[in-house]
Write a protein that holds these residues in place. Sequence first.
Motif, PDB file in Angstrom:
ATOM      1  N   VAL A  28       0.862  -1.175   0.000  1.00 25.30           N
ATOM      2  CA  VAL A  28       0.000   0.000   0.000  1.00 25.30           C
ATOM      3  C   VAL A  28       0.905   1.233   0.000  1.00 25.30           C
ATOM      4  CG1 VAL A  28      -1.958   1.081   1.149  1.00 25.30           C
ATOM      5  CG2 VAL A  28      -1.536  -1.364   1.474  1.00 25.30           C
ATOM      6  N   SER A  29       1.180   1.756  -1.167  1.00 22.18           N
ATOM      7  CA  SER A  29       2.062   2.908  -1.411  1.00 22.18           C
ATOM      8  C   SER A  29       3.184   2.964  -0.372  1.00 22.18           C
ATOM      9  CB  SER A  29       1.268   4.218  -1.405  1.00 22.18           C
ATOM     10  OG  SER A  29       0.738   4.461  -0.126  1.00 22.18           O
ATOM     11  N   SER A  30       4.016   1.922  -0.399  1.00 22.13           N
ATOM     12  CA  SER A  30       5.060   1.771   0.605  1.00 22.13           C
ATOM     13  C   SER A  30       6.104   2.876   0.515  1.00 22.13           C
ATOM     14  CB  SER A  30       5.739   0.422   0.400  1.00 22.13           C
ATOM     15  OG  SER A  30       6.899   0.377   1.174  1.00 22.13           O
ATOM     16  N   PRO A  31       6.445   3.493   1.663  1.00 24.09           N
ATOM     17  CA  PRO A  31       7.541   4.467   1.626  1.00 24.09           C
ATOM     18  C   PRO A  31       8.892   3.754   1.722  1.00 24.09           C
ATOM     19  CG  PRO A  31       6.639   4.372   3.852  1.00 24.09           C
ATOM     20  CD  PRO A  31       5.893   3.338   3.020  1.00 24.09           C
ATOM     21  N   TYR A  32       8.856   2.420   1.748  1.00 28.39           N
ATOM     22  CA  TYR A  32      10.087   1.659   1.975  1.00 28.39           C
ATOM     23  C   TYR A  32      10.801   1.332   0.675  1.00 28.39           C
ATOM     24  CZ  TYR A  32       8.808   1.156   6.825  1.00 28.39           C
ATOM     25  OH  TYR A  32       8.516   1.431   8.123  1.00 28.39           O
ATOM     26  N   HIS A  33      12.114   1.501   0.701  1.00 34.23           N
ATOM     27  CA  HIS A  33      12.958   1.082  -0.422  1.00 34.23           C
ATOM     28  C   HIS A  33      13.490  -0.321  -0.182  1.00 34.23           C
ATOM     29  CE1 HIS A  33      12.915   5.467  -0.340  1.00 34.23           C
ATOM     30  NE2 HIS A  33      12.975   5.388  -1.659  1.00 34.23           N
ATOM     31  N   VAL A  34      13.728  -0.638   1.115  1.00 37.93           N
ATOM     32  CA  VAL A  34      14.234  -1.978   1.433  1.00 37.93           C
ATOM     33  C   VAL A  34      13.079  -2.978   1.318  1.00 37.93           C
ATOM     34  CG1 VAL A  34      16.053  -1.133   2.953  1.00 37.93           C
ATOM     35  CG2 VAL A  34      13.822  -1.714   3.928  1.00 37.93           C
ATOM     36  N   ASN A  35      13.425  -4.227   1.058  1.00 35.89           N
ATOM     37  CA  ASN A  35      12.426  -5.276   0.891  1.00 35.89           C
ATOM     38  C   ASN A  35      12.427  -6.149   2.156  1.00 35.89           C
ATOM     39  OD1 ASN A  35      11.255  -7.814   0.280  1.00 35.89           O
ATOM     40  ND2 ASN A  35      11.557  -7.452  -1.911  1.00 35.89           N
ATOM     41  N   ALA A  36      11.378  -5.965   2.984  1.00 30.77           N
ATOM     42  CA  ALA A  36      11.322  -6.629   4.286  1.00 30.77           C
ATOM     43  C   ALA A  36      11.353  -8.149   4.146  1.00 30.77           C
ATOM     44  CB  ALA A  36      10.060  -6.203   5.029  1.00 30.77           C
ATOM     45  N   GLN A  37      10.654  -8.640   3.155  1.00 29.57           N
ATOM     46  CA  GLN A  37      10.540 -10.082   2.958  1.00 29.57           C
ATOM     47  C   GLN A  37      11.896 -10.698   2.600  1.00 29.57           C
ATOM     48  OE1 GLN A  37       7.608 -11.001   0.024  1.00 29.57           O
ATOM     49  NE2 GLN A  37       7.487 -13.145   0.634  1.00 29.57           N
ATOM     50  N   ARG A  38      12.599 -10.012   1.699  1.00 33.63           N
ATOM     51  CA  ARG A  38      13.906 -10.511   1.266  1.00 33.63           C
ATOM     52  C   ARG A  38      14.899 -10.477   2.437  1.00 33.63           C
ATOM     53  NH1 ARG A  38      15.686  -7.232  -3.772  1.00 33.63           N
ATOM     54  NH2 ARG A  38      15.817  -5.619  -2.195  1.00 33.63           N
ATOM     55  N   LEU A  39      14.829  -9.397   3.223  1.00 32.73           N
ATOM     56  CA  LEU A  39      15.715  -9.266   4.384  1.00 32.73           C
ATOM     57  C   LEU A  39      15.433 -10.378   5.394  1.00 32.73           C
ATOM     58  CD1 LEU A  39      17.708  -7.878   6.263  1.00 32.73           C
ATOM     59  CD2 LEU A  39      16.049  -6.053   6.654  1.00 32.73           C
ATOM     60  N   GLN A  40      14.137 -10.644   5.652  1.00 31.94           N
ATOM     61  CA  GLN A  40      13.783 -11.712   6.603  1.00 31.94           C
ATOM     62  C   GLN A  40      14.258 -13.077   6.113  1.00 31.94           C
ATOM     63  OE1 GLN A  40      12.490 -11.806   9.674  1.00 31.94           O
ATOM     64  NE2 GLN A  40      12.479  -9.584   9.777  1.00 31.94           N
ATOM     65  N   SER A  41      14.163 -13.299   4.800  1.00 32.01           N
ATOM     66  CA  SER A  41      14.564 -14.628   4.319  1.00 32.01           C
ATOM     67  C   SER A  41      16.056 -14.848   4.521  1.00 32.01           C
ATOM     68  CB  SER A  41      14.135 -14.828   2.856  1.00 32.01           C
ATOM     69  OG  SER A  41      14.873 -13.965   2.041  1.00 32.01           O
ATOM     70  N   THR A  42      16.863 -13.778   4.438  1.00 29.04           N
ATOM     71  CA  THR A  42      18.302 -13.956   4.690  1.00 29.04           C
ATOM     72  C   THR A  42      18.558 -14.169   6.188  1.00 29.04           C
ATOM     73  OG1 THR A  42      18.665 -11.547   4.747  1.00 29.04           O
ATOM     74  CG2 THR A  42      19.062 -12.654   2.658  1.00 29.04           C
ATOM     75  N   LEU A  43      17.752 -13.525   7.036  1.00 26.04           N
ATOM     76  CA  LEU A  43      17.895 -13.740   8.488  1.00 26.04           C
ATOM     77  C   LEU A  43      17.573 -15.188   8.858  1.00 26.04           C
ATOM     78  CD1 LEU A  43      16.380 -10.455   9.923  1.00 26.04           C
ATOM     79  CD2 LEU A  43      18.578 -11.412  10.606  1.00 26.04           C
ATOM     80  N   VAL A  44      16.527 -15.724   8.225  1.00 28.74           N
ATOM     81  CA  VAL A  44      16.137 -17.112   8.488  1.00 28.74           C
ATOM     82  C   VAL A  44      17.264 -18.048   8.057  1.00 28.74           C
ATOM     83  CG1 VAL A  44      14.558 -18.966   7.791  1.00 28.74           C
ATOM     84  CG2 VAL A  44      13.656 -16.701   8.335  1.00 28.74           C
ATOM     85  N   LYS A  45      17.833 -17.781   6.888  1.00 30.60           N
ATOM     86  CA  LYS A  45      18.906 -18.643   6.382  1.00 30.60           C
ATOM     87  C   LYS A  45      20.134 -18.574   7.305  1.00 30.60           C
ATOM     88  CE  LYS A  45      20.993 -21.301   3.482  1.00 30.60           C
ATOM     89  NZ  LYS A  45      20.653 -22.711   3.524  1.00 30.60           N
ATOM     90  N   LEU A  46      20.509 -17.360   7.711  1.00 28.70           N
ATOM     91  CA  LEU A  46      21.692 -17.216   8.576  1.00 28.70           C
ATOM     92  C   LEU A  46      21.477 -17.909   9.929  1.00 28.70           C
ATOM     93  CD1 LEU A  46      24.520 -16.010   8.981  1.00 28.70           C
ATOM     94  CD2 LEU A  46      23.447 -13.855   9.687  1.00 28.70           C
ATOM     95  N   SER A  47      20.208 -17.948  10.382  1.00 26.06           N
ATOM     96  CA  SER A  47      19.914 -18.562  11.689  1.00 26.06           C
ATOM     97  C   SER A  47      20.204 -20.064  11.697  1.00 26.06           C
ATOM     98  CB  SER A  47      18.454 -18.313  12.089  1.00 26.06           C
ATOM     99  OG  SER A  47      17.587 -19.148  11.341  1.00 26.06           O
ATOM    100  N   GLU A  48      20.383 -20.668  10.488  1.00 23.79           N
ATOM    101  CA  GLU A  48      20.663 -22.112  10.429  1.00 23.79           C
ATOM    102  C   GLU A  48      22.110 -22.432  10.823  1.00 23.79           C
ATOM    103  OE1 GLU A  48      19.757 -23.290   6.431  1.00 23.79           O
ATOM    104  OE2 GLU A  48      17.648 -22.715   6.628  1.00 23.79           O
ATOM    105  N   TYR A  49      22.999 -21.438  10.719  1.00 26.74           N
ATOM    106  CA  TYR A  49      24.423 -21.692  11.000  1.00 26.74           C
ATOM    107  C   TYR A  49      24.672 -21.607  12.500  1.00 26.74           C
ATOM    108  CZ  TYR A  49      24.965 -21.150   5.992  1.00 26.74           C
ATOM    109  OH  TYR A  49      24.847 -21.305   4.639  1.00 26.74           O
ATOM    110  N   GLY A  50      24.907 -22.763  13.105  1.00 24.29           N
ATOM    111  CA  GLY A  50      25.155 -22.809  14.549  1.00 24.29           C
ATOM    112  C   GLY A  50      23.889 -22.899  15.374  1.00 24.29           C
ATOM    113  N   ARG A  51      22.778 -23.276  14.721  1.00 28.15           N
ATOM    114  CA  ARG A  51      21.497 -23.362  15.443  1.00 28.15           C
ATOM    115  C   ARG A  51      21.572 -24.399  16.558  1.00 28.15           C
ATOM    116  NH1 ARG A  51      16.328 -24.324  11.907  1.00 28.15           N
ATOM    117  NH2 ARG A  51      16.477 -22.075  11.697  1.00 28.15           N
TER     118      ARG A  51
END
Length: 443
Positions: A28-51
């Motif tokens: 909805v007319s996002s003022p955001y330039h960053v992509n929250a979904q893409r950022l979260q998916s990298t956080l999820v992936k990084l959380s696998e290392y040393g879980r």
Amino acid sequence: MIRCRALAGLLCLCLASTVALVARAQNVSSPYHVNAQRLQSTLVKLSEYGRNPDGGVTRLGYSETDMAAREYVIGIMKDAGLSIRIDPAGNIFGQRDGSQKLPVILFGSHIDSVVHGGNYDGDVGSLGAIEVIRALNESSMKTRHPLEVVIWTNEEGNHFGIGTLGSGIAAGLIGPEILDRKDDKGVTFAEWLRRYGQDPAKLGDARIRQDLLAASLELHIEQGPNLYERQIPIGVVRSIVAVGRWDCVVSGTANHAGTTPMNRRHNALTAASKDVLAVRDVVLSETGTQVGNVGFMKVEPGAPNVIPGRAEFPVELRDLDDGKVLRMWEHVSEGLRQVDKEEGVDTRCESTDNVRSARATPAIQAAIRDAAKSVGLASMDLPSFAGQDSQNIAKIAPMGMIFIPSKAGISHSPEEYSSPQDIANGAEVLYRTVLLLDQRLNP
Ligand SMILES: [Zn+2]
């Protein structure tokens, strides 16, 4: 409202569903330039290392787990078009060219954790920085200053016992004397550098020349309750605490716990226990926000029927005023000497780490405030009671830090949590702060 707990199995599921919500909200007319979904998916992936099976991660700096996580992060940095360089301390840099020959705007954080740590401390600022680059690429945004994403090595210092190690070397605060330091398995720091593909003899080359940086920025979770309790999405860091650490060894006499009369004992553990209380009492004896901690104790020989002959523990003291940390240590030392007399033992302490406090640069604080305002986000100024890589970099560059809320102020725990929306807010403010500084610095 989705309630997330950073437990192993739930993490992905929970993050994934919140990601979808944030993505929908942003359409909805996002003022955001960053992509929250893409950022979260990298956080999820990084959380696998040393879980850890019981939630959270153990990803110590200079470890096999850290090495694997670094490969993942270097991969996404390359995908974002960054030119990768690793300095002799193992710090990772990824550069994006600027249109003019100007000093670098540096931003990033760390991906190592404490033992049984969480998925947000360091990770948010590291992956948030990479997301900023992807967002700049997508909007074909060219900056005047070269931009550099940095992943500092061994910020937590649970390995080798020195916090903010990689940035300390880069800032010239830690020299080659560190190379012979051994970890608890007897492996030297020099050997770990070799495992990271580095030449220990070149450690001095990791030092960053003062004129090379226009500014340094770090996005980080607050690790305290101020933003969360006040429901303010952005914190503008004013200053970062001084941290003093000392290793203490109490020498008593190990003896038969059955046959030695109570009045003839030199019990190292009894003395060390009184020492712990002395640390607490000194910290509580004056007004202010100073804190102190004794994080563990090793007792020898360690048998139910032997009087402990040796106890070893670290003392950590923190305050925004360097002088107060040293003054508190003098009082703690007096307390320890008193306990020695009472218990008939001998206590020796050695300074292991002394990180001085740092102030954020006013012009960078102003840029962060302006960036938050431009997204329509409230902000507040606050200090950092956690030590940070940024406090080392403040010695060689203008510095600023952006905080986002930590749920219930919890950190260094598997329960550490910041919502996808809060993380997206922080990354967007970082994006806009970078662009504001690019305009305002070196006009
Ligand atoms: Zn951190």
